[in-house]
Design a protein around this motif. Structure first.
Motif, PDB file in Angstrom:
ATOM      1  N   ALA A 286       0.828  -1.202   0.000  1.00  0.00           N
ATOM      2  CA  ALA A 286       0.000   0.000   0.000  1.00  0.00           C
ATOM      3  C   ALA A 286       0.865   1.256   0.000  1.00  0.00           C
ATOM      4  O   ALA A 286       0.543   2.252  -0.659  1.00  0.00           O
ATOM      5  N   ARG A 287       1.988   1.211   0.728  1.00  0.00           N
ATOM      6  CA  ARG A 287       2.881   2.372   0.753  1.00  0.00           C
ATOM      7  C   ARG A 287       3.512   2.599  -0.615  1.00  0.00           C
ATOM      8  O   ARG A 287       3.673   3.751  -1.048  1.00  0.00           O
ATOM      9  N   VAL A 288       3.841   1.524  -1.319  1.00  0.00           N
ATOM     10  CA  VAL A 288       4.404   1.654  -2.667  1.00  0.00           C
ATOM     11  C   VAL A 288       3.365   2.255  -3.607  1.00  0.00           C
ATOM     12  O   VAL A 288       3.682   3.129  -4.428  1.00  0.00           O
ATOM     13  N   ILE A 289       2.118   1.825  -3.497  1.00  0.00           N
ATOM     14  CA  ILE A 289       1.043   2.389  -4.321  1.00  0.00           C
ATOM     15  C   ILE A 289       0.889   3.877  -4.020  1.00  0.00           C
ATOM     16  O   ILE A 289       0.697   4.702  -4.928  1.00  0.00           O
ATOM     17  N   TRP A 290       0.990   4.231  -2.754  1.00  0.00           N
ATOM     18  CA  TRP A 290       0.892   5.642  -2.345  1.00  0.00           C
ATOM     19  C   TRP A 290       2.003   6.468  -2.991  1.00  0.00           C
ATOM     20  O   TRP A 290       1.770   7.578  -3.488  1.00  0.00           O
ATOM     21  N   LEU A 291       3.223   5.926  -2.996  1.00  0.00           N
ATOM     22  CA  LEU A 291       4.353   6.624  -3.613  1.00  0.00           C
ATOM     23  C   LEU A 291       4.148   6.771  -5.116  1.00  0.00           C
ATOM     24  O   LEU A 291       4.460   7.824  -5.700  1.00  0.00           O
ATOM     25  N   MET A 292       3.631   5.726  -5.757  1.00  0.00           N
ATOM     26  CA  MET A 292       3.386   5.793  -7.199  1.00  0.00           C
ATOM     27  C   MET A 292       2.278   6.797  -7.511  1.00  0.00           C
ATOM     28  O   MET A 292       2.318   7.473  -8.551  1.00  0.00           O
ATOM     29  N   GLU A 293       1.308   6.918  -6.613  1.00  0.00           N
ATOM     30  CA  GLU A 293       0.251   7.918  -6.802  1.00  0.00           C
ATOM     31  C   GLU A 293       0.840   9.324  -6.710  1.00  0.00           C
ATOM     32  O   GLU A 293       0.499  10.209  -7.508  1.00  0.00           O
ATOM     33  N   LYS A 294       1.740   9.529  -5.745  1.00  0.00           N
ATOM     34  CA  LYS A 294       2.385  10.831  -5.602  1.00  0.00           C
ATOM     35  C   LYS A 294       3.223  11.174  -6.832  1.00  0.00           C
ATOM     36  O   LYS A 294       3.339  12.347  -7.212  1.00  0.00           O
ATOM     37  N   ALA A 295       3.794  10.143  -7.473  1.00  0.00           N
ATOM     38  CA  ALA A 295       4.620  10.353  -8.661  1.00  0.00           C
ATOM     39  C   ALA A 295       3.777  10.568  -9.910  1.00  0.00           C
ATOM     40  O   ALA A 295       4.310  10.928 -10.969  1.00  0.00           O
ATOM     41  N   GLY A 296       2.462  10.335  -9.817  1.00  0.00           N
ATOM     42  CA  GLY A 296       1.579  10.509 -10.958  1.00  0.00           C
ATOM     43  C   GLY A 296       1.510   9.292 -11.871  1.00  0.00           C
ATOM     44  O   GLY A 296       0.965   9.373 -12.972  1.00  0.00           O
ATOM     45  N   TRP A 297       2.046   8.159 -11.409  1.00  0.00           N
ATOM     46  CA  TRP A 297       2.043   6.943 -12.228  1.00  0.00           C
ATOM     47  C   TRP A 297       0.722   6.194 -12.123  1.00  0.00           C
ATOM     48  O   TRP A 297       0.356   5.452 -13.024  1.00  0.00           O
ATOM     49  N   VAL A 298       0.009   6.361 -11.008  1.00  0.00           N
ATOM     50  CA  VAL A 298      -1.283   5.697 -10.817  1.00  0.00           C
ATOM     51  C   VAL A 298      -2.290   6.724 -10.331  1.00  0.00           C
ATOM     52  O   VAL A 298      -1.929   7.780  -9.803  1.00  0.00           O
ATOM     53  N   TRP A 299      -3.567   6.411 -10.503  1.00  0.00           N
ATOM     54  CA  TRP A 299      -4.628   7.315 -10.080  1.00  0.00           C
ATOM     55  C   TRP A 299      -5.885   6.498  -9.779  1.00  0.00           C
ATOM     56  O   TRP A 299      -5.924   5.291  -9.959  1.00  0.00           O
ATOM     57  N   ASP A 300      -6.924   7.199  -9.314  1.00  0.00           N
ATOM     58  CA  ASP A 300      -8.182   6.548  -8.912  1.00  0.00           C
ATOM     59  C   ASP A 300      -7.913   5.395  -7.952  1.00  0.00           C
ATOM     60  O   ASP A 300      -8.485   4.295  -8.075  1.00  0.00           O
ATOM     61  N   VAL A 301      -7.032   5.643  -6.988  1.00  0.00           N
ATOM     62  CA  VAL A 301      -6.698   4.605  -6.005  1.00  0.00           C
ATOM     63  C   VAL A 301      -7.865   4.447  -5.035  1.00  0.00           C
ATOM     64  O   VAL A 301      -8.386   5.428  -4.503  1.00  0.00           O
ATOM     65  N   ARG A 302      -8.262   3.215  -4.793  1.00  0.00           N
ATOM     66  CA  ARG A 302      -9.381   2.932  -3.890  1.00  0.00           C
ATOM     67  C   ARG A 302      -8.848   2.751  -2.472  1.00  0.00           C
ATOM     68  O   ARG A 302      -8.656   1.631  -1.998  1.00  0.00           O
ATOM     69  N   TRP A 303      -8.636   3.877  -1.803  1.00  0.00           N
ATOM     70  CA  TRP A 303      -8.163   3.836  -0.428  1.00  0.00           C
ATOM     71  C   TRP A 303      -9.298   3.470   0.518  1.00  0.00           C
ATOM     72  O   TRP A 303     -10.484   3.596   0.148  1.00  0.00           O
ATOM     73  N   PRO A 304      -8.993   3.035   1.743  1.00  0.00           N
ATOM     74  CA  PRO A 304     -10.048   2.603   2.686  1.00  0.00           C
ATOM     75  C   PRO A 304     -11.053   3.706   2.981  1.00  0.00           C
ATOM     76  O   PRO A 304     -10.701   4.879   3.096  1.00  0.00           O
ATOM     77  N   ASP A 305     -12.301   3.317   3.083  1.00  0.00           N
ATOM     78  CA  ASP A 305     -13.382   4.222   3.440  1.00  0.00           C
ATOM     79  C   ASP A 305     -13.797   3.905   4.880  1.00  0.00           C
ATOM     80  O   ASP A 305     -14.194   2.775   5.181  1.00  0.00           O
ATOM     81  N   GLU A 306     -13.691   4.867   5.762  1.00  0.00           N
ATOM     82  CA  GLU A 306     -13.925   4.640   7.187  1.00  0.00           C
ATOM     83  C   GLU A 306     -15.331   4.103   7.472  1.00  0.00           C
ATOM     84  O   GLU A 306     -15.515   3.200   8.286  1.00  0.00           O
ATOM     85  N   GLN A 307     -16.336   4.651   6.812  1.00  0.00           N
ATOM     86  CA  GLN A 307     -17.707   4.195   7.053  1.00  0.00           C
ATOM     87  C   GLN A 307     -17.896   2.756   6.577  1.00  0.00           C
ATOM     88  O   GLN A 307     -18.544   1.950   7.256  1.00  0.00           O
ATOM     89  N   ARG A 308     -17.325   2.430   5.431  1.00  0.00           N
ATOM     90  CA  ARG A 308     -17.453   1.072   4.913  1.00  0.00           C
ATOM     91  C   ARG A 308     -16.737   0.074   5.827  1.00  0.00           C
ATOM     92  O   ARG A 308     -17.249  -1.005   6.101  1.00  0.00           O
ATOM     93  N   LEU A 309     -15.554   0.463   6.318  1.00  0.00           N
ATOM     94  CA  LEU A 309     -14.817  -0.405   7.235  1.00  0.00           C
ATOM     95  C   LEU A 309     -15.587  -0.619   8.526  1.00  0.00           C
ATOM     96  O   LEU A 309     -15.666  -1.742   9.034  1.00  0.00           O
ATOM     97  N   ALA A 310     -16.133   0.460   9.048  1.00  0.00           N
ATOM     98  CA  ALA A 310     -16.874   0.376  10.317  1.00  0.00           C
ATOM     99  C   ALA A 310     -18.073  -0.558  10.190  1.00  0.00           C
ATOM    100  O   ALA A 310     -18.396  -1.305  11.131  1.00  0.00           O
ATOM    101  N   SER A 311     -18.727  -0.540   9.045  1.00  0.00           N
ATOM    102  CA  SER A 311     -19.905  -1.392   8.860  1.00  0.00           C
ATOM    103  C   SER A 311     -19.558  -2.873   8.775  1.00  0.00           C
ATOM    104  O   SER A 311     -20.434  -3.723   8.953  1.00  0.00           O
ATOM    105  N   ARG A 312     -18.275  -3.157   8.545  1.00  0.00           N
ATOM    106  CA  ARG A 312     -17.867  -4.562   8.380  1.00  0.00           C
ATOM    107  C   ARG A 312     -17.014  -5.081   9.541  1.00  0.00           C
ATOM    108  O   ARG A 312     -16.565  -6.218   9.500  1.00  0.00           O
ATOM    109  N   ARG A 313     -16.796  -4.252  10.569  1.00  0.00           N
ATOM    110  CA  ARG A 313     -16.003  -4.685  11.697  1.00  0.00           C
ATOM    111  C   ARG A 313     -16.733  -5.750  12.511  1.00  0.00           C
ATOM    112  O   ARG A 313     -17.961  -5.697  12.688  1.00  0.00           O
ATOM    113  N   VAL A 314     -15.984  -6.689  13.007  1.00  0.00           N
ATOM    114  CA  VAL A 314     -16.543  -7.711  13.885  1.00  0.00           C
ATOM    115  C   VAL A 314     -16.799  -7.057  15.250  1.00  0.00           C
ATOM    116  O   VAL A 314     -15.913  -6.382  15.786  1.00  0.00           O
TER     117      VAL A 314
END
Length: 315
Positions: A286-314
Motif C-alpha cells: 500500500a505504501r508503494v502504491i501511495w508513492l506511485m500515486e504521488k509520482a503521478g504513475w497511478v490514479w483513482d486509487v481505492r483507499w479505505p473508506d472509514e464508514q465502509r470499514l466500520a460497517s464490516r467490523r466484527v
C-alpha cells in the motif's frame, strides 16, 4: 468489482472451467516452477558447506526479492485482479513482467484463478480452499496441502474468457502471456542474478552461486509466501472484519508478504488498495502504491473508506 468482473456479470453465463484441458506444456511448466525452486534449495546446500554463501549473494537476493514480490502484490493482485487503482501503460507492462518473473504463471492465468477464488471463497468451486476436504485433522491436512500448492497440479484450468475478459482485450498482456514470451520472462529470473553475480565478483563462481541463492531460492521464498496466503490465511489468524469465508489476518506474514497477509480485510473489501487498515498493520504494498500515486504513475486509487470499514467490523 473491477470493470472486467462487472462485464462478466452482464453477459450470458459461461462455465467456470474452460472446456479445453490444460495443455501439457502448461502442466509441465507448473511442475517445473514448483519443483525447481525446491531442488534449488537442496542443491544450494553443498554450495553452503563447500564454497559458502557470500555477502554478494545475500545482497542480490535482498535487492531483487522486492521487485518480484511487488509484481505479484501490487501488480497481479491489487491492480490487475481487483482494479484497486489505474496505472499508466508502461507501468502495467512493468508490473506484469515483474509478476511473471515470480514463476506463478502469466498475469491472465493468475488473475482468472484469483477472481474465481473470490467468487467461491471456501465453497465448492474455489480452486484453492484449504477446507476442500472438510474439517478434522486429516481433512485439514489434505486441505492445507491442496490450498498451498496441490491445486496447481489440477488437470482443468479456470476459464479465462469468463474471469479475465478485460485482460484478454489488452494486447500487451496477451503478448506477455504467450508461451514463448513468458518463457523468456521466467528465464530472466535466473539470468539477472547470474549477471549481477558475475559483475560483482568478476567470476563464474559468483555467477553460479547467485543463480542458486538469488535466483532459485528467491523464487522458492516468494512462491511459498504467496501460497501461504492461500493456505495459512484461510485457517489460522484473527478475524477483524465480517466475511462469508474463513479468511484471516496473520501478522507474522505481513512483512515477507508485503501486506498480503492482512487477508481478512481483503476479503471483506476486495477492491481496497490497502489491506492493513488497522493500527499497527504494516502494508508495504500500500505504501508503494501511495508513492506511485504521488509520482503521478497511478490514479483513482481505492483507499479505505472509514464508514465502509466500520460497517464490516466484527463486534
Amino acid at each position: 468489482m473491477t470493470a472486467g468482473v462487472a462485464d462478466v456479470g452482464s453477459r450470458a453465463p459461461q462455465p467456470d472451467i474452460s472446456p479445453k484441458p490444460v495443455p501439457l506444456v502448461e502442466r509441465i511448466s507448473v511442475v517445473v516452477f514448483v519443483v525447481a525452486p525446491v531442488v534449488g534449495v537442496a542443491a544450494a546446500v553443498p554450495f553452503f558447506w563447500g564454497w559458502g554463501l557470500g555477502w554478494t549473494d545475500v545482497a542480490i537476493f535482498a535487492f531483487l526479492y522486492p521487485f518480484n514480490a511487488l509484481g505479484i502484490t501490487v501488480g497481479y493482485h491489487r491492480h490487475f485482479t481487483h482494479g484497486g487503482f489505474k496505472a499508466k501503460r508502461w507501468l502495467r507492462i512493468v508490473l506484469a513482467i515483474l509478476g511473471g518473473q515470480a514463476w506463478q504463471g502469466s498475469v491472465i492465468f493468475w488473475v482468472s484463478d484469483h477472481r474465481r477464488h473470490h467468487k467461491y471463497a471456501d465453497q465448492e468451486g474455489d480452486p484453492h480452499s484449504p477446507w476442500a476436504y472438510g474439517p478434522g485433522v486429516w481433512g485439514l491436512t489434505k486441505g492445507l496441502y491442496h490450498a498451498h500448492m496441490g491445486w496447481l497440479f489440477r488437470k482443468e484450468r479456470t476459464s479465462r474468457s469468463k474471469y479475465a475478459p478485460d485482460l484478454l482485450k489488452d494486447k500487451d498482456l496477451v503478448l506477455l502471456g504467450r508461451n514463448d514470451v513468458y518463457a523468456l520472462i521466467t528465464l530472466t529470473t535466473l539470468l539477472v542474478p547470474m549477471g549481477l553475480g558475475a559483475l560483482l565478483t568478476w567470476s563464474w563462481h559468483g555467477a553460479v552461486t547467485a543463480v542458486f541463492w538469488a535466483g532459485l531460492l528467491r523464487v522458492f521464498a516468494g512462491d511459498h509466501i504467496t501460497f501461504s496466503i492461500n493456505s495459512i490465511c484461510h485457517v489460522f489468524g484473527k478475524e477483524d472484519f465480517k466475511t462469508r469465508d474463513h479468511s484471516r489476518n496473520v501478522w507474522w506474514l505481513a512483512i515477507p508478504s508485503f501486506g498480503e497477509s492482512w487477508h481478512n480485510l481483503h476479503h471483506a473489501d476486495p477492491t481496497c488498495a490497502r489491506h492493513g487498515v488497522l493500527k499497527g498493520q504494516l502494508d508495504i504494498s500500500a505504501r508503494v502504491i501511495w508513492l506511485m500515486e504521488k509520482a503521478g504513475w497511478v490514479w483513482d486509487v481505492r483507499w479505505p473508506d472509514e464508514q465502509r470499514l466500520a460497517s464490516r467490523r466484527v463486534p
